[in-house]
Design an enzyme around this catalytic site. Structure first.
Site, PDB file in Angstrom:
ATOM      1  N   GLU A 229       9.258  -7.223   0.144  1.00 31.62           N
ATOM      2  CA  GLU A 229       8.093  -7.690  -0.613  1.00 31.62           C
ATOM      3  C   GLU A 229       6.997  -7.894   0.410  1.00 31.62           C
ATOM      4  OE1 GLU A 229       5.172  -9.474  -1.750  1.00 31.62           O
ATOM      5  OE2 GLU A 229       6.369 -11.316  -1.837  1.00 31.62           O
ATOM      6  N   CYS A 263       0.282 -13.240  -1.166  1.00 32.66           N
ATOM      7  CA  CYS A 263       0.286 -11.782  -1.313  1.00 32.66           C
ATOM      8  C   CYS A 263      -0.157 -11.371  -2.709  1.00 32.66           C
ATOM      9  CB  CYS A 263       1.674 -11.225  -1.007  1.00 32.66           C
ATOM     10  SG  CYS A 263       2.985 -11.947  -2.003  1.00 32.66           S
TER      11      CYS A 263
END
Length: 453
Positions: A229, A263
């Site tokens: 990720e 993010c």
């Protein structure tokens, strides 16, 4: 023996120094984890569930203490730190109640007397995690991994070792057997041989693109499963028919929560030209109202960045974009690790604030004429984590979802992770999924069982 020091980014004061684990200590930790796996995999879902619910209870009971360590180590406002601990309790409860159903045998009719797919744990999984959500990033891996019968070993970011040890403490206080979840106090230079160790069966990483590439390369040589990720450069697409007040509030939260260090934050604001003037004027007012200050104060919304070098990087991205013709509407100033909430308009695709990931409280604003241009702008990124679309015509917005090269499309909401839904990206945002039934199955052996009379 090397030491790693944790620094409070708000005060600049040293919090604590930690002695790095030696190679011998690392080997002992991994052997203990491997030995524990042999018995842990035999535990029933009911037994694991009781322990995971106890972990949730421990998080709720001592959320203030855990949150204070988080705030001191990486500068997150205390109210947001508490909310993060509470979310971790939620993911523990979710998997305690749903893991067995997610991993039940899947019966498939074939020419066999009986055939099915069984989900079996892989073993010891290494988690390499970042500092920005120092509890949540770990728990969204650990809760499903442990409920599935796997073992967790954590290599956390070096500036949040206090959080890493607190997470280990949560599982110990909940009654998990020794070796089920262990923290390695090591720097990034120690990761490669740990991945190569045959005890490690898989690796999950949340972090930067270069870190993900390095981990994938090492794991790939050893033919080991990875879930990555990585970064994101999410667009917030504001259409002319949106509910403007609700959209403004959501966009502010999407960009500025956690001081913009996420993010999945909305980093590129794309506004339809016909409403852009009014929307931007009202946005400036709302961002001005965000309270900056001591992250230990309950009413602080904008704290410091986790390190001063991160604030310097953001300062340079803003500066370069303005030099190329962007317009600074608000903020733009830095003091040590603190960076003002910042709005920059007239951003083009050639500017750093558009094509780079900005990790902090700065929002890049671009206008568009029609939906085709909005889709093109949104997809003009090497990242593909998520996108938000704001419109009162929900049916039309939903039909657009297939046109976005993203891991998630959120309509009239910020992109966020939820234990009930898969989370992850495409392109340079990584691969694999966390959370939901999809996440818990990532580190399982899908074993085919075929039986004839």
């Amino acid at each position: 023996m090397a030491t790693i020091t944790s620094i409070n980014p708000y005060t600049g004061n040293e919090i604590k120094s930690y002695k790095s684990h030696t190679k011998k200590e690392i080997d002992e930790i991994l052997k203990k984890a491997d030995n524990r796996f042999q018995s842990w995999r035999e535990r029933s879902f009911s037994e694991r569930s009781k322990l995971m619910l106890a972990a949730a209870s421990e998080l709720k009971k001592n959320k203030q203490s855990y949150a204070e360590t988080m705030t001191s180590e990486m500068g997150k406002p205390i109210s947001q730190s508490i909310a993060e601990i509470e979310k971790c309790a939620w993911v523990c409860e979710y998997y305690a109640n749903n893991a067995e159903a997610h991993l039940k045998d899947e019966i498939t009719k074939t020419d066999a007397h009986r055939s099915y797919v069984r989900y079996e744990p892989m073993g010891v999984v290494l988690a390499i995690m970042p500092w920005n959500y120092p509890f949540w990033q770990v728990f969204r891996f650990a809760a499903p991994a442990l409920m599935a019968g796997n073992i967790g070993v954590l290599k956390h970011a070096s500036n949040v070792f206090g959080n890493a040890l607190n997470i280990e403490k949560v599982f110990k206080r909940a009654g998990f057997p020794d070796g089920c979840f262990t923290t390695l106090l090591v720097g990034s230079d120690a990761i490669e041989p740990i991945i190569e160790n045959p005890i490690i069966k898989a690796v999950t990483l949340t972090g930067s693109g270069p870190a993900g590439a390095a981990v994938a390369k090492t794991a790939g040589k050893a033919i080991k499963k990875t879930v990555l990720e990585l970064g994101g450069n999410n667009a917030l697409i504001v259409l002319a028919d949106c509910d403007m007040e609700a959209t403004l509030d959501t966009c502010v939260q999407a960009r500025f929560q956690n001081t913009g260090q996420s993010c999945i934050a909305g980093k590129r604001l794309l506004v339809q030209e016909s409403i852009s003037e009014e929307f931007i004027e009202r946005l400036i007012v709302k961002v001005r109202e965000l309270k900056s200050g001591d992250p230990t104060d309950n009413d602080t919304y904008i704290g410091t960045l986790a390190r001063e070098d991160l604030a310097k990087d953001l300062e340079e991205q803003v500066k370069q974009s303005v030099e190329q013709g962007a317009r600074l509407l608000l903020g733009g100033k830095r003091q040590n690790a603190y960076f003002e909430p910042t709005l920059v308009s007239k951003i083009t695709t050639k500017m750093p604030m558009f094509y780079e990931e900005t990790f902090g409280p700065a929002l890049a604003i671009t206008t568009f004429k029609d939906i085709d241009e909005a889709v093109e702008l949104s997809n003009n990124s090497r990242f593909g984590l998520g996108v938000s679309i704001f419109s009162e015509d929900i049916e039309a917005a939903e039909k657009l979802s297939y046109r976005f090269n993203e891991g998630a499309v959120f309509i009239n909401e910020l992109v966020k992770s939820d234990p009930r839904l898969p989370f992850g990206g495409v392109k340079e945002s990584g691969y694999g999924r966390e959370l939901s039934k999809h996440g818990i199955r990532e580190f399982m052996n899908r074993k085919t069982i075929y039986i004839n009379k």
